[in-house]
Design a protein around this motif. Structure first.
Motif, mmCIF file in Angstrom:
data_model
loop_
_atom_site.group_PDB
_atom_site.id
_atom_site.type_symbol
_atom_site.label_atom_id
_atom_site.label_comp_id
_atom_site.label_asym_id
_atom_site.label_seq_id
_atom_site.Cartn_x
_atom_site.Cartn_y
_atom_site.Cartn_z
ATOM 1 N N GLY A 58 -15.396 20.069 16.642
ATOM 2 C CA GLY A 58 -16.810 20.121 15.933
ATOM 3 C C GLY A 58 -17.740 20.902 15.247
ATOM 4 O O GLY A 58 -18.328 21.261 15.478
ATOM 5 N N CYS A 59 -16.309 21.454 14.136
ATOM 6 C CA CYS A 59 -16.537 22.673 13.924
ATOM 7 C C CYS A 59 -18.158 23.058 12.899
ATOM 8 O O CYS A 59 -18.064 24.255 12.532
ATOM 9 N N GLY A 60 -18.294 21.647 12.120
ATOM 10 C CA GLY A 60 -19.133 21.647 11.612
ATOM 11 C C GLY A 60 -18.868 22.293 10.056
ATOM 12 O O GLY A 60 -17.108 21.967 10.029
ATOM 13 N N THR A 61 -19.475 23.343 9.550
ATOM 14 C CA THR A 61 -18.145 24.137 7.561
ATOM 15 C C THR A 61 -18.006 25.523 8.694
ATOM 16 O O THR A 61 -18.097 26.165 7.670
ATOM 17 N N ILE A 85 -15.860 18.993 6.639
ATOM 18 C CA ILE A 85 -15.082 19.894 6.191
ATOM 19 C C ILE A 85 -14.625 20.044 4.877
ATOM 20 O O ILE A 85 -13.884 21.769 4.525
ATOM 21 N N GLU A 86 -15.018 19.812 3.684
ATOM 22 C CA GLU A 86 -14.873 20.381 2.148
ATOM 23 C C GLU A 86 -15.654 21.327 2.314
ATOM 24 O O GLU A 86 -15.427 22.673 1.726
ATOM 25 N N VAL A 87 -16.624 21.219 3.037
ATOM 26 C CA VAL A 87 -17.870 23.055 2.377
ATOM 27 C C VAL A 87 -16.789 24.818 3.697
ATOM 28 O O VAL A 87 -16.558 24.800 3.231
ATOM 29 N N ALA A 88 -15.928 23.794 4.950
ATOM 30 C CA ALA A 88 -15.402 24.996 5.811
ATOM 31 C C ALA A 88 -14.322 25.169 5.100
ATOM 32 O O ALA A 88 -14.158 26.232 4.818
ATOM 33 N N ARG A 89 -13.591 24.555 4.278
ATOM 34 C CA ARG A 89 -12.427 24.727 3.501
ATOM 35 C C ARG A 89 -13.076 25.006 2.168
ATOM 36 O O ARG A 89 -11.937 26.282 1.819
ATOM 37 N N ARG A 90 -13.832 25.599 1.390
ATOM 38 C CA ARG A 90 -14.274 26.017 -0.157
ATOM 39 C C ARG A 90 -14.802 27.200 0.792
ATOM 40 O O ARG A 90 -14.437 28.475 0.113
ATOM 41 N N ASP A 91 -15.547 27.143 1.848
ATOM 42 C CA ASP A 91 -15.818 28.650 2.622
ATOM 43 C C ASP A 91 -15.349 29.572 3.314
ATOM 44 O O ASP A 91 -15.185 30.570 3.141
ATOM 45 N N HIS A 92 -14.371 28.861 3.466
ATOM 46 C CA HIS A 92 -12.753 29.660 4.126
ATOM 47 C C HIS A 92 -11.623 29.362 4.667
ATOM 48 O O HIS A 92 -10.852 28.638 5.059
ATOM 49 N N PRO A 93 -11.391 29.315 2.999
ATOM 50 C CA PRO A 93 -10.129 29.147 2.244
ATOM 51 C C PRO A 93 -8.602 29.805 3.035
ATOM 52 O O PRO A 93 -7.948 28.909 3.093
#
Length: 214
Positions: A58-61, A85-93
């Motif tokens: 449930g990691c969110g962003t 998940i898309e935002v998480a990958r964007r912010d923490h590649p």
């Protein structure tokens, strides 16, 4: 409401708010020293049991996943919402994020050294909690730590708007720490600590640290 219905509503809601959610919660930990201390203690427990991958469920962003990474934890994130998940990958590649549900956790038995569910159990109905905790125990190595953060209370409310005024349709389930601790023990966890805090993360939050019993 069936499981498919509430999962679908939760997924759609967080897809809708993902971008604004990331912006609004990005710096909450900076204002939450007790939560930072709990995360630091959890990281120490993971290292003390030999280290290994840690699932932020449930990691969110990805803000907690990223924070754990700065503490030397091999953390990866799982969330129901593809938008989050898309935002998480964007912010923490540099980190790994996957779409998935804690109600049907797609991880191998005994494959992780720790599990975090940081204010993510709040959307799980009472009749699904048992299944979720059974998954947490299944994927944890014996002795592996579990860290839970949740809103404290006795009521369930329907959230229809949030994170910048976007429409949502998610139920928020507040629970008492003693109630959560009792259910953990029923599912083969030792409860090491439980506390309540008031901070930027929650007007009244509960934090529980447990371990999977051998």
């Amino acid at each position: 409401m069936t499981a498919d219905e509430w999962l679908s509503k939760t997924r759609t809601s967080y897809d809708t708010v993902a971008v604004s959610y990331a912006r609004l919660v990005r710096d909450l930990l900076a204002e939450a020293p007790y939560e930072r201390a709990a995360l630091a203690s959890f990281a120490e427990l993971v290292r003390g049991t030999g280290g290994g991958p840690v699932a932020d469920v449930g990691c969110g962003t990805g803000r907690i996943t990223a924070h754990l990474h700065t503490l030397g934890v091999d953390a990866f994130g799982i969330d129901l919402s593809p938008g989050m998940i898309e935002v998480a990958r964007r912010d923490h590649p540099e980190l790994r994020f996957e779409v998935g549900s804690m109600t049907d956790l797609d991880l191998a038995d005994g494959s992780v050294a720790g599990v975090v569910a940081w204010y993510s159990l709040i959307h799980i109905p009472d009749d699904q909690i048992d299944a979720v905790l059974a998954h947490f125990r299944r994927v944890l190595r014996p002795g592996g730590p579990l860290l839970l953060g949740f809103h404290v209370g006795d009521e369930t409310t329907l959230k229809t708007e949030g994170y910048g005024g976007h429409p949502m349709s998610v139920h928020v389930h507040r629970r008492q720490p003693a109630q959560v601790a009792a259910v953990l023990r029923q599912h083969g966890f030792t409860v090491d600590s439980q506390t309540t805090v008031t901070s930027a993360e929650s007007r009244l939050g509960g934090i529980i640290v447990g371990r999977r019993e051998p």
